[in-house]
Design a protein around this motif. Structure first.
Motif: not given
Length: 280
Positions: A59-61, A105-111
């Motif tokens: 997924a992309v986040l 910073g909600f997601f730890e990383q964009p993927y």
């Protein structure tokens, strides 16, 4: 040309099932943004300045206000994408700290690699939207399960303080915060960035640097986000023509507005409106 197969909207935000074959410009959203592949070719998004793959297993986040763009490879076949634009206020109903989905910073990383549960829920939501577009209650229930699974897998949610959004706001320079409020409150034709530089009372270079460090996106991107949100509200909720929306937002021609909308949403405003009405 890209096609919107289904669009659902409500208190949760928006969910779009898009058959994509064209790139999207660099843009941002005030939402928690999750992109999941349903079928077709593997593809990719640029988040920040890096390219991340979108595949059956990944997924992309995208955090709120994080600049990103869709990078379509014209040599590859089309890709069917489930795009989630989720309102922080809706997520807050599950846990107060999940209001942080509107902050950097909600997601730890964009993927990240999707779990079998996330994959199954995404496929179920896409299939249900196609089969029963009017069943918004059912869609929202599946979306709730999907977002809980996504947040538990891809965010450090247990460490979020309930006041994270206020903490993020407090770090924003007060002059930039005031200008951002003025931008969001605009009605009618949108002023250009230079007028806001003058209102802020600082040099152009300092304004651009401080705006991006405070908000997370350059002022021009922020203005386009605000303009697009106004456009989406009018397209989804107001009984006025596309030409009237175009005039209200200050576009010289309706064709310019249609191109702007398509470059940000993947499809034009008329198609977006017509498809969204399948769910009403």
């Amino acid at each position: 040309m890209s096609i919107a197969l289904r669009i659902a909207h409500g208190a949760f935000g928006r969910v779009a099932l898009l058959d994509m074959d064209r790139s999207l410009v660099r843009h941002a959203h005030p939402h928690c943004h999750v992109l999941l592949k349903v079928e077709g070719a593997d593809t990719q998004f640029i988040v920040g300045n890096r390219v991340y793959p979108l595949t059956d297993n990944s997924a992309v986040l995208v955090d709120g206000w994080k600049p990103h763009s869709y990078l379509h490879d014209s040599v590859r076949p089309r890709t069917l994408i489930l795009a989630l634009y989720v309102e922080p206020r809706w997520l807050k109903e599950f846990r107060p700290g999940w209001a942080a989905s509107g902050a950097p910073g909600f997601f730890e990383q964009p993927y990240g690699e999707v779990s079998p549960r996330i994959r199954k829920l995404a496929m179920t939501l896409a299939a249900d939207m196609m089969a029963c577009p009017e069943s918004l209650t059912s869609h929202e229930e599946t979306l709730s399960d999907l977002m809980i699974a996504v947040i538990e897998r891809f965010t450090p949610w247990r460490s979020f303080p309930n006041s994270i959004r206020e903490m993020n706001t407090s770090m924003c320079d007060w002059r930039i915060r005031r200008i951002a409020e003025v931008m969001r409150a605009q009605e009618g034709p949108f002023a250009n960035v230079e007028s806001f530089v003058k209102q802020a009372g600082m040099s152009r270079a300092h304004f651009f640097r401080l705006f991006e460090s405070s908000i997370g996106v350059p002022p021009k991107v922020y203005l386009n986000v605000v303009r697009m949100e106004h456009a989406l509200d009018a397209v989804l909720h107001q009984d006025i023509t596309v030409s009237e929306i175009s005039d209200r937002l200050g576009f010289l021609e309706a064709a310019h507005f249609t191109r702007f909308f398509r470059d940000h949403a993947g499809v034009g405003p008329r198609e977006f409106r017509n498809v969204s009405r399948l769910a009403s």
